[in-house]
Design a protein around this motif. Structure first.
Motif, PDB file in Angstrom:
ATOM      1  N   ASP A 112       0.673  -1.126  -0.081  1.00 27.68           N
ATOM      2  CA  ASP A 112      -0.178  -0.159   0.020  1.00 27.68           C
ATOM      3  C   ASP A 112       0.889   1.375  -0.130  1.00 27.68           C
ATOM      4  N   ARG A 113       1.923   1.279   0.798  1.00 25.78           N
ATOM      5  CA  ARG A 113       2.853   2.236   0.852  1.00 25.78           C
ATOM      6  C   ARG A 113       3.427   2.402  -0.532  1.00 25.78           C
ATOM      7  N   MET A 114       3.846   1.357  -1.359  1.00 25.85           N
ATOM      8  CA  MET A 114       4.420   1.727  -2.634  1.00 25.85           C
ATOM      9  C   MET A 114       3.436   2.234  -3.770  1.00 25.85           C
ATOM     10  N   VAL A 115       2.208   1.856  -3.607  1.00 24.72           N
ATOM     11  CA  VAL A 115       1.234   2.455  -4.681  1.00 24.72           C
ATOM     12  C   VAL A 115       0.995   3.875  -4.234  1.00 24.72           C
ATOM     13  N   ILE A 116       0.790   4.312  -3.161  1.00 22.80           N
ATOM     14  CA  ILE A 116       0.671   5.699  -2.458  1.00 22.80           C
ATOM     15  C   ILE A 116       1.835   6.501  -2.916  1.00 22.80           C
ATOM     16  N   LEU A 117       2.960   6.042  -2.789  1.00 21.84           N
ATOM     17  CA  LEU A 117       4.355   6.749  -3.000  1.00 21.84           C
ATOM     18  C   LEU A 117       4.321   7.069  -4.390  1.00 21.84           C
ATOM     19  N   LEU A 118       4.319   5.870  -5.330  1.00 24.41           N
ATOM     20  CA  LEU A 118       4.242   6.177  -6.714  1.00 24.41           C
ATOM     21  C   LEU A 118       2.949   6.934  -7.223  1.00 24.41           C
ATOM     22  N   HIS A 119       1.955   7.018  -6.661  1.00 21.89           N
ATOM     23  CA  HIS A 119       0.850   7.609  -7.146  1.00 21.89           C
ATOM     24  C   HIS A 119       0.878   8.944  -6.766  1.00 21.89           C
ATOM     25  N   ALA A 120       0.886   9.252  -5.620  1.00 23.51           N
ATOM     26  CA  ALA A 120       0.700  10.713  -4.804  1.00 23.51           C
ATOM     27  C   ALA A 120       1.825  11.531  -4.870  1.00 23.51           C
ATOM     28  N   TYR A 121       2.973  10.711  -4.597  1.00 19.87           N
ATOM     29  CA  TYR A 121       4.211  11.610  -4.399  1.00 19.87           C
ATOM     30  C   TYR A 121       4.968  11.719  -5.764  1.00 19.87           C
ATOM     31  N   MET A 122       4.826  10.841  -6.595  1.00 19.34           N
ATOM     32  CA  MET A 122       5.555  10.868  -7.900  1.00 19.34           C
ATOM     33  C   MET A 122       4.745  10.967  -9.093  1.00 19.34           C
ATOM     34  N   GLY A 123       3.620  10.781  -8.993  1.00 20.78           N
ATOM     35  CA  GLY A 123       2.648  11.197 -10.167  1.00 20.78           C
ATOM     36  C   GLY A 123       2.590  10.291 -11.138  1.00 20.78           C
ATOM     37  N   TYR A 124       2.781   8.860 -10.914  1.00 24.73           N
ATOM     38  CA  TYR A 124       2.759   7.761 -11.972  1.00 24.73           C
ATOM     39  C   TYR A 124       0.911   7.489 -11.987  1.00 24.73           C
ATOM     40  N   THR A 125       0.761   7.251 -13.103  1.00 25.58           N
ATOM     41  CA  THR A 125      -0.786   6.768 -13.297  1.00 25.58           C
ATOM     42  C   THR A 125      -0.913   5.282 -12.792  1.00 25.58           C
ATOM     43  N   ILE A 126      -2.116   4.751 -12.718  1.00 30.15           N
ATOM     44  CA  ILE A 126      -2.331   3.300 -12.384  1.00 30.15           C
ATOM     45  C   ILE A 126      -1.918   2.455 -13.351  1.00 30.15           C
ATOM     46  N   ARG A 127      -1.684   2.777 -14.719  1.00 30.97           N
ATOM     47  CA  ARG A 127      -1.187   1.891 -15.489  1.00 30.97           C
ATOM     48  C   ARG A 127       0.252   1.724 -15.577  1.00 30.97           C
ATOM     49  N   VAL A 140      -3.781  -2.803  -9.043  1.00 31.54           N
ATOM     50  CA  VAL A 140      -3.077  -1.508  -8.514  1.00 31.54           C
ATOM     51  C   VAL A 140      -4.384  -0.498  -8.113  1.00 31.54           C
ATOM     52  N   ALA A 141      -5.362  -0.422  -8.844  1.00 27.68           N
ATOM     53  CA  ALA A 141      -6.339   0.461  -8.652  1.00 27.68           C
ATOM     54  C   ALA A 141      -7.208  -0.007  -7.226  1.00 27.68           C
ATOM     55  N   THR A 142      -7.451  -1.118  -7.167  1.00 29.34           N
ATOM     56  CA  THR A 142      -8.048  -1.535  -5.848  1.00 29.34           C
ATOM     57  C   THR A 142      -6.999  -1.299  -4.865  1.00 29.34           C
ATOM     58  N   ARG A 143      -5.737  -1.699  -4.833  1.00 28.24           N
ATOM     59  CA  ARG A 143      -4.665  -1.285  -3.678  1.00 28.24           C
ATOM     60  C   ARG A 143      -4.749   0.156  -3.421  1.00 28.24           C
TER      61      ARG A 143
END
Length: 156
Positions: A112-127, A140-143
């Protein structure tokens, strides 16, 4: 005509460009400064030893992130790590100024930390996160949804 960049010069440039980002990823995953430094060092050693061909800078960045994530998982699974009790940061004399949000993120399970970090902090899309982590976009979207829900409950 431009001279090709020497591997040592290229490596120095890549460390300058990516070391901080990879360290932050590793630190969030491992919650240990020294382990995070070791992981980043191993990632750059692996890059230097294998020196893979990349189609773009973004491809190289994604490879570095993916390898960092894998090395963090290896570190967390190691027999040593499973039998060691971490020291409290206060004992080490490290003064961390963490926001409530950062504290809540650090309490999340590793994935969960990883997806939050990649999405919220680094701006990566779900894909993009799916490509980096090797998971399917719906997973990824579910997580990400569950992680946000946990953060909302934790922060209030």
């Amino acid at each position: 005509m431009n001279k090709p960049e020497k591997p040592e010069d290229a490596m120095q440039r890549l460390v300058g460009d990516y070391a901080d980002m990879l360290f932050r990823i590793a630190l969030v995953q491992l919650k240990n400064w020294h382990d995070a430094e070791d992981v980043v060092q191993r990632v750059f050693i692996e890059l230097y030893e294998t020196w893979p061909e990349f189609s773009s800078d973004e491809h190289r960045k994604a490879w570095l992130i993916r390898v960092t994530i894998h090395r963090c998982k290896d570190c967390l699974k190691s027999a040593w790590k499973q039998h060691v009790v971490p020291l409290n940061e206060d004992v080490l004399g490290i003064d961390f100024e963490l926001s409530d949000i950062t504290r809540a993120v650090l309490k999340l399970p590793v994935n969960d930390r990883m997806v939050i970090l990649l999405h919220a902090y680094m701006g990566y899309t779900i894909r993009e996160i799916a490509e980096i982590t090797g998971h399917k976009p719906p997973a990824v979207a579910t997580r990400l949804h569950r992680a946000r829900k946990k953060l909302k409950l934790d922060i209030g």
